[in-house]
Structure formats: structure tokens, C-alpha cells
Write a protein that holds these residues in place. Structure first.
Motif, PDB file in Angstrom:
ATOM      1  N   ASP B  16     -11.594 -16.653 -12.428  1.00  0.00           N
ATOM      2  CA  ASP B  16     -12.693 -15.704 -12.550  1.00  0.00           C
ATOM      3  C   ASP B  16     -12.182 -14.283 -12.291  1.00  0.00           C
ATOM      4  N   LEU B  17     -11.374 -14.145 -11.254  1.00  0.00           N
ATOM      5  CA  LEU B  17     -10.805 -12.837 -10.927  1.00  0.00           C
ATOM      6  C   LEU B  17      -9.905 -12.348 -12.052  1.00  0.00           C
ATOM      7  N   LEU B  18      -9.078 -13.245 -12.581  1.00  0.00           N
ATOM      8  CA  LEU B  18      -8.183 -12.854 -13.669  1.00  0.00           C
ATOM      9  C   LEU B  18      -8.969 -12.399 -14.892  1.00  0.00           C
ATOM     10  N   LEU B  19     -10.027 -13.141 -15.226  1.00  0.00           N
ATOM     11  CA  LEU B  19     -10.851 -12.759 -16.378  1.00  0.00           C
ATOM     12  C   LEU B  19     -11.475 -11.395 -16.157  1.00  0.00           C
ATOM     13  N   HIS B  20     -11.886 -11.156 -14.917  1.00  0.00           N
ATOM     14  CA  HIS B  20     -12.470  -9.859 -14.584  1.00  0.00           C
ATOM     15  C   HIS B  20     -11.452  -8.747 -14.827  1.00  0.00           C
ATOM     16  N   LEU B  21     -10.232  -8.956 -14.359  1.00  0.00           N
ATOM     17  CA  LEU B  21      -9.191  -7.936 -14.521  1.00  0.00           C
ATOM     18  C   LEU B  21      -8.871  -7.720 -15.996  1.00  0.00           C
ATOM     19  N   ILE B  22      -8.826  -8.824 -16.738  1.00  0.00           N
ATOM     20  CA  ILE B  22      -8.515  -8.728 -18.174  1.00  0.00           C
ATOM     21  C   ILE B  22      -9.602  -7.938 -18.891  1.00  0.00           C
ATOM     22  N   GLU B  23     -10.858  -8.243 -18.562  1.00  0.00           N
ATOM     23  CA  GLU B  23     -11.960  -7.554 -19.231  1.00  0.00           C
ATOM     24  C   GLU B  23     -12.047  -6.091 -18.812  1.00  0.00           C
ATOM     25  N   GLU B  36       1.571  -5.983 -15.292  1.00  0.00           N
ATOM     26  CA  GLU B  36       0.442  -5.180 -14.837  1.00  0.00           C
ATOM     27  C   GLU B  36      -0.638  -6.048 -14.194  1.00  0.00           C
ATOM     28  N   ILE B  37      -0.916  -7.170 -14.830  1.00  0.00           N
ATOM     29  CA  ILE B  37      -1.993  -7.999 -14.292  1.00  0.00           C
ATOM     30  C   ILE B  37      -1.588  -8.609 -12.956  1.00  0.00           C
ATOM     31  N   THR B  38      -0.312  -8.941 -12.823  1.00  0.00           N
ATOM     32  CA  THR B  38       0.173  -9.480 -11.556  1.00  0.00           C
ATOM     33  C   THR B  38       0.037  -8.431 -10.459  1.00  0.00           C
ATOM     34  N   ARG B  39       0.404  -7.188 -10.813  1.00  0.00           N
ATOM     35  CA  ARG B  39       0.293  -6.103  -9.829  1.00  0.00           C
ATOM     36  C   ARG B  39      -1.149  -5.955  -9.365  1.00  0.00           C
ATOM     37  N   GLN B  40      -2.062  -5.907 -10.320  1.00  0.00           N
ATOM     38  CA  GLN B  40      -3.475  -5.723  -9.970  1.00  0.00           C
ATOM     39  C   GLN B  40      -4.016  -6.906  -9.174  1.00  0.00           C
ATOM     40  N   TYR B  41      -3.577  -8.091  -9.572  1.00  0.00           N
ATOM     41  CA  TYR B  41      -4.044  -9.296  -8.888  1.00  0.00           C
ATOM     42  C   TYR B  41      -3.589  -9.283  -7.429  1.00  0.00           C
ATOM     43  N   LEU B  42      -2.305  -8.925  -7.233  1.00  0.00           N
ATOM     44  CA  LEU B  42      -1.767  -8.903  -5.869  1.00  0.00           C
ATOM     45  C   LEU B  42      -2.413  -7.789  -5.045  1.00  0.00           C
ATOM     46  N   ASP B  43      -2.645  -6.636  -5.675  1.00  0.00           N
ATOM     47  CA  ASP B  43      -3.340  -5.544  -4.979  1.00  0.00           C
ATOM     48  C   ASP B  43      -4.676  -6.040  -4.473  1.00  0.00           C
ATOM     49  N   TYR B  44      -5.300  -6.809  -5.334  1.00  0.00           N
ATOM     50  CA  TYR B  44      -6.613  -7.309  -4.983  1.00  0.00           C
ATOM     51  C   TYR B  44      -6.540  -8.261  -3.796  1.00  0.00           C
ATOM     52  N   LEU B  45      -5.553  -9.157  -3.859  1.00  0.00           N
ATOM     53  CA  LEU B  45      -5.396 -10.124  -2.760  1.00  0.00           C
ATOM     54  C   LEU B  45      -5.136  -9.403  -1.441  1.00  0.00           C
ATOM     55  N   ASP B  46      -4.363  -8.309  -1.523  1.00  0.00           N
ATOM     56  CA  ASP B  46      -4.043  -7.539  -0.319  1.00  0.00           C
ATOM     57  C   ASP B  46      -5.296  -7.064   0.387  1.00  0.00           C
ATOM     58  N   GLN B  47      -6.315  -6.776  -0.406  1.00  0.00           N
ATOM     59  CA  GLN B  47      -7.523  -6.205   0.177  1.00  0.00           C
ATOM     60  C   GLN B  47      -8.515  -7.272   0.603  1.00  0.00           C
ATOM     61  N   MET B  48      -8.146  -8.496   0.305  1.00  0.00           N
ATOM     62  CA  MET B  48      -9.074  -9.564   0.633  1.00  0.00           C
ATOM     63  C   MET B  48      -9.073  -9.837   2.121  1.00  0.00           C
ATOM     64  N   GLU B  49     -10.208 -10.203   2.607  1.00  0.00           N
ATOM     65  CA  GLU B  49     -10.263 -10.598   4.000  1.00  0.00           C
ATOM     66  C   GLU B  49      -9.678 -11.996   4.100  1.00  0.00           C
ATOM     67  N   VAL B  93      -3.080 -18.918 -20.555  1.00  0.00           N
ATOM     68  CA  VAL B  93      -4.060 -18.488 -21.560  1.00  0.00           C
ATOM     69  C   VAL B  93      -5.001 -19.639 -21.897  1.00  0.00           C
ATOM     70  N   LYS B  94      -4.416 -20.828 -21.997  1.00  0.00           N
ATOM     71  CA  LYS B  94      -5.229 -22.002 -22.303  1.00  0.00           C
ATOM     72  C   LYS B  94      -6.284 -22.224 -21.204  1.00  0.00           C
ATOM     73  N   SER B  95      -5.822 -22.147 -19.958  1.00  0.00           N
ATOM     74  CA  SER B  95      -6.757 -22.334 -18.838  1.00  0.00           C
ATOM     75  C   SER B  95      -7.833 -21.258 -18.833  1.00  0.00           C
ATOM     76  N   LEU B  96      -7.410 -20.015 -19.078  1.00  0.00           N
ATOM     77  CA  LEU B  96      -8.371 -18.907 -19.065  1.00  0.00           C
ATOM     78  C   LEU B  96      -9.436 -19.094 -20.139  1.00  0.00           C
ATOM     79  N   LEU B  97      -8.976 -19.500 -21.330  1.00  0.00           N
ATOM     80  CA  LEU B  97      -9.929 -19.679 -22.432  1.00  0.00           C
ATOM     81  C   LEU B  97     -10.895 -20.812 -22.152  1.00  0.00           C
ATOM     82  N   GLU B  98     -10.354 -21.904 -21.601  1.00  0.00           N
ATOM     83  CA  GLU B  98     -11.220 -23.025 -21.310  1.00  0.00           C
ATOM     84  C   GLU B  98     -12.252 -22.631 -20.251  1.00  0.00           C
ATOM     85  N   TYR B  99     -11.767 -21.939 -19.226  1.00  0.00           N
ATOM     86  CA  TYR B  99     -12.674 -21.509 -18.166  1.00  0.00           C
ATOM     87  C   TYR B  99     -13.740 -20.563 -18.725  1.00  0.00           C
ATOM     88  N   LYS B 100     -13.283 -19.645 -19.588  1.00  0.00           N
ATOM     89  CA  LYS B 100     -14.201 -18.669 -20.176  1.00  0.00           C
ATOM     90  C   LYS B 100     -15.280 -19.377 -21.003  1.00  0.00           C
TER      91      LYS B 100
END
Lengths: 198, 248, 198
Positions: B16-23, B36-49, B93-100
Motif C-alpha cells: 500500500d505504501l509503495l503504491l502510494h509512493l508510485i502514484e 528513488e523509490i527505495t530512498r523514499q521508502y526508507l525515508d518513510y520508514l525512518d519517520q515511522m514510530e 511489479v506482479k505483486s503490486l498489480l495484483e494488490y492494486k
């Protein structure tokens, strides 16, 4: 809203209300619900719709009718169809124990007295439906309450259960000793080729 | 960097988070810029409680997957292979599409349920004349040819299943033996080696370590020290020397 | 009994039965009750009566309708009369489904029978809580066990699921075929303004 349109809607609304409640509802209550605070529905308009509805229900192809009882209205089944209704209601149902019921029953039999939560822990899925069915079938019953927060119900097997399985007391149940569980654990260990912490 | 003030529980999971970042970034799902997506994803995790470790761990698994894909894509492709290598992102990509797809279905279902919730059903009102005495279920008939022995088998099967349900990953850890080389010790050792030096070559540092386990623990110690801000790792050019600076 | 006459009676009898029971009744059960031992009612005749009944209920001045649920029939109120009903009937609002529950439910709906592990694989997160809640709400239920190590439970949707989403059978679920994925691809193309290799 034109007169005809509102009349049509009154009929439909009355039908919907009387269907959903299944009970007798006061005319005043119906009129209040059908109108709005500013514009309550008129007695005359209401009565006209009710009369129309009543005569429509009298048609031969309707199985229900609208009756008036002391200022209240109610829908009920026409007497003519009691026979066919009785056939449905009293149709012998094929009762059988599904896998879910049998699994739940076996847990109650061997772990009694047992709470819902314990049954769920073993089966890994909620058991409310199964427990209720088994109580309904009188194979298990409430035997007490657990002295724990929420005082959950403890279930045990009934006399009917013993009778049906042809045993005279729970002592005659095939043994499931702690040794057996130890066996399972060892088996699981052997399969995984590792040591499972106890 | 843009401030990500989103909460973890806003997302149903890593996909869900990845789809959000992609969109949000208007990335093409079939050609995700993995760095880029890895960077953003990790940045996000850093801020997670980090309170909820259960949720966190699921997000961390995805982080590891992303990093693994990223490293595969950075590695030079083996030219010798005749057939075309599969895109390391294909599985993701397959997982993302199926989830989407299911996310889309669930939003459709949601709309349908709002509408359908407006219908009322009726409790039975069986006329007295029709209702017979409540049908008694005969327990003996119900049980049929079930025997205590069979019930016993069912119970044993259940117990087996319960044991089988033990976490398949954790249950394989087996016995934990004492580490021969402790990470804590190694961190102190490396910290001492690097302290005072302006910078040291990664190869030089590891070159002084003997033995496989020693190398692995040293490597982990460097990563730990980097994470805690004691060391800084630099690489000036692609495949160039990796330099370790002490920040103390 | 003439053909038309018998059809009239079938309609009325079905209405009477469905009104009185309030529940979903199997078509086969209705047909058995409507016929006699010597002359059971035919499928064709029954279906014709049901279709006629259904379209009659669609009339604007009717407040109830006849719905089909996976080979069963049931009466319920028309959605339009929710507001007026809410004024009279004190019915608890149905549990609203969270996004997690909806996602899990849609996976069960489209992939059934399905195990927890399969759901988790698609969602990327554990689903125990969601699955248990859905079982509790009677939207999904255990439909069997997978013939694999550990014999995991297989889940499927219930009649309540159909009711909850206002559909008669699983065929009416929104289409999410691979075509839908193709749509996403095209969408992505359009957004990126490039051609995506297929």
C-alpha cells in the motif's frame, strides 16, 4: 410533489415499514414517519393510500394481506397459504455434523471445561457459530464460568453426548495424555530436523 | 527532502505504501525507478514510530526486498547469458498489480455495500396455526456413525495442526549458541582502529581481519557504527575505493 | 386447475412463504412445497411465476422486492425506504467495514476457496485479525481444508456476503479480470506519456 406521486410513495413506504417490522403499527406513528416535521402527512391522504393498499392485497395473486386492528396496521399471511407455509416450516431438515462442528466438539470433549477463546486458539479460527450450534443440538452446554476477566463461559459435554457415543462417563474417552502431545512435538522436531524449544 | 509527516497506520501494508509512493511521484509501475523509490521508502520508514514491531517488521521485509532489487540492478549484467535476464523488478511489479487489482475491487465493493445496507430484512412471523412444536433434533441421528474413536482422531489431528502452525521461520532458528566473536566487541575494536585516523580504506580495514566469521562480524560492525553515526562511508566514484571516516 | 390459475397461486404462495419466514429459501424447497406428491411443480412454471413476481415488485408503489441469492429467494425492503424505515424501526446500523476488512474480503471473494497464507501473500501483511472479524460478521466462512501440510483452512463467502453487497451471485461481482490490469497498464502509459512494452 404531486398528489398522485406522494400517494404512490405512501403505499410503498407503508408496505416497506409493515414488512420490516412484521408487527402492528399505530396509524399515528405511520403518519408521523411518512411526513416531515414541517409537513406531516394528512389523515385523509393516509387513509386513501391504506384503503387502496388493502384492496390491492385482496387480489388473488397476493399471499399477504393488510389488516387493521384497533387503529393499528399489520401485514400477515393469508390463511389460504397456511398449508403450503406449514410444508416449508416443518420440512424435515437434514441435520448433520459438519467438519467444523466435529472439530469443535472434539475439543470440548477432551479439554472440558473449556472457553470459546481456548477452542479458537486450537482451531485457529473463531468458533461462535459452531459452539452455538452444538449448544442448540444439546451436545455441549455451559458448565460454569472461568474466574478470569470477563468471566467467560466454560463449556462441557452433555449427558446426550455420552448417551450418543455409548459411553457412561468421560473417563472412558480414548486417552489424549500429555505424552501424546509430547509425541507430536517430537515428530515435528524430527521432520524439521531441529530442536523445537519447549 | 520533503517532510513526510504521514503515519504508518495510514497504510495497510508495505504494498500500500509503495503504491502510494508510485502514484504520488507519478512513476510508471512497469518501470519503477528503484533507486528513488527505495530512498523514499526508507525515508518513510525512518519517520515511522517503532512502537509496533509487528507492523514494522512487515515494512522492513519490503525494505530488504527493495534493497535486494536495487543491488541486482546496480550489478553489471552478465553478458554471457544467451537468454534475456529477467527484470529484477518483475516479481514486485506482479505483486503490486495484483494488490492494486484487489484494492480496486474492494473500493467497488465498498460502494456496493453502502447502497445495499439500505435494505431491511424481516424476522420470521410464522402464524401460530402453522408453527408446530419446535423440531427436536435427535442427537443420536445427528452423530450417526461417528464414534469416540473417530472423534479422538479428529482431536489428535487438531493438536497436530496447532503444533504445525508454529511460526515456520522462528521455529527453525533452533538453539542459539554463544557467538564466538561478539558484535559489540568488534564494534569497539573497529572504533579504536579508526579513531585518530582521518580516513581508512575499507579494504585495508577488512584486510586485517582473519577468518570468515571475523570478516562477517567486522562488516556488520562497520554497518552498525555507520548507522549510529560514528563512521561515515564514502565512495567517490563507481567501483572506486570505499573510504571510512571517523566522525568522532 | 388451469395454467393461469395455478400461476396465480404460485405467486401468492411464494409471497406468503417468503413473507412469513423472512429468510432466504432454496428454489428447490419452494418447488417441493408448492407441488403435491403426485404433481410436483415444474421448474419452468416456477421460474415464470418468480419472474412475474419480481417484475411486479419493481412497480413504483411497492415497498418490498424479491431478491435472488445463489439459488435462494428472499424478500427485503427497497433501498429507497431506508430513511422512512429508520424513523420507525430501531435497527442497529450494520458494522461498517474498514479498508483492511474490505481488502481481505475482496481477495476471498475473487480467489475462493482461499487460505490465510494466500491472502497474506497478496496483501503483504498478516491477515489473522481481518479473517477472524469477517468470520465473526458471517461474511466469510470455512469451506474446507487444503490438502497440504498442516491442512490449512479454506475460506469462502457466505449468503450474508451477497446480501451485504446487494448481489445475487458471485457472477455479479465487479470485473477484475487481467483486462483490468491491462487498463492499469494503459493508464500508466498515458500518465507517463510513453509506450510500455507488453
Amino acid at each position: 410533489m404531486s398528489d398522485t406521486e406522494s400517494q404512490v410513495n405512501i403505499k410503498a413506504a407503508v408496505e416497506a415499514i409493515l414488512f420490516a417490522t412484521g408487527t402492528a403499527i399505530e396509524a399515528t406513528k405511520l403518519m408521523a414517519a411518512l411526513g416531515t416535521e414541517e409537513e406531516p402527512i394528512g389523515k385523509k391522504e393516509f387513509k386513501a393510500a391504506i384503503d387502496e393498499l388493502m384492496s390491492e392485497y385482496e387480489a388473488e395473486d397476493r399471499g399477504i394481506r393488510l389488516i387493521e386492528l384497533d387503529g393499528k396496521y399489520q401485514l400477515c399471511t393469508k390463511n389460504d397459504y397456511y398449508d403450503v407455509l406449514a410444508k416449508i416450516v416443518n420440512m424435515p431438515r437434514k441435520h448433520s455434523l459438519t467438519d467444523v462442528l466435529l472439530e469443535t466438539l472434539s475439543i470440548v470433549a477432551y479439554k472440558q471445561p473449556v472457553t470459546r477463546a481456548e477452542i479458537e486458539k486450537i482451531r485457529g479460527v473463531s468458533c461462535n457459530h459452531a459452539v452455538n450450534k452444538l449448544v442448540e443440538y444439546n451436545l455441549i452446554c455451559e458448565v460454569g464460568r472461568l474466574d478470569a476477566p470477563g468471566h467467560p463461559i466454560l463449556f462441557g459435554t452433555t449427558d446426550d453426548f455420552l448417551r450418543c457415543f455409548g459411553i457412561s462417563s468421560m473417563d472412558e474417552l480414548p486417552d489424549i495424555s500429555p505424552d501424546k502431545i509430547e509425541d507430536f512435538r517430537r515428530q515435528a522436531e524430527a521432520e524439521a530436523g531441529i530442536e523445537v524449544p519447549t | 527532502m520533503e517532510k513526510l509527516d504521514l503515519k504508518l497506520d495510514v497504510f495497510e501494508g508495505p504494498l500500500d505504501l509503495l503504491l502510494h509512493l508510485i502514484e504520488k511521484n507519478k512513476f510508471n509501475i512497469f518501470d519503477i525507478p528503484i533507486v528513488e523509490i527505495t530512498r523514499q521508502y526508507l525515508d518513510y520508514l525512518d519517520q515511522m514510530e517503532e512502537e509496533n514491531m509487528d507492523i514494522m517488521s512487515e515494512f522492513l521485509v519490503m525494505a530488504a526486498t527493495l534493497i535486494s532489487i536495487k543491488s541486482k540492478m546496480l550489478l553489471p549484467k552478465e553478458e554471457t547469458e544467451e537468454e534475456e535476464e529477467e527484470d529484477p523488478r518483475a516479481e514486485l511489479v506482479k505483486s503490486l498489480l495484483e494488490y492494486k487489482m484487489y484494492k480496486y475491487a474492494s473500493s467497488e465493493l465498498k460502494d456496493m455495500s453502502i447502497d445495499a445496507a439500505n435494505a431491511f430484512y424481516k424476522e420470521p412471523t410464522i402464524p401460530k396455526e402453522v408453527k408446530q412444536v419446535k423440531e427436536e433434533v435427535d442427537p443420536a441421528e445427528l452423530i450417526g456413525d461417528m464414534t469416540m474413536q473417530k472423534l479422538n482422531e479428529i482431536f489428535k489431528t487438531l493438536l497436530r495442526r496447532e503444533i504445525d502452525r508454529v511460526d515456520p521461520v522462528r521455529s527453525k532458528f533452533g538453539t542459539i549458541t554463544k557467538e564466538e566473536i561478539r558484535l559489540e566487541d568488534k564494534m569497539v575494536e573497529i572504533q579504536n582502529e579508526v579513531r585518530g585516523l582521518k580516513s581508512i580504506n575499507f579494504k585495508t580495514l577488512l584486510g586485517s581481519k582473519r577468518g570468515k566469521l571475523n570478516l562477517i562480524v567486522s562488516f556488520l560492525a562497520i554497518l552498525e557504527l555507520m548507522k549510529s553515526g560514528v563512521l561515515l562511508i564514502r565512495q567517490e566514484e563507481m567501483f572506486g575505493d570505499i573510504l571510512i571516516d571517523s566522525l568522532e
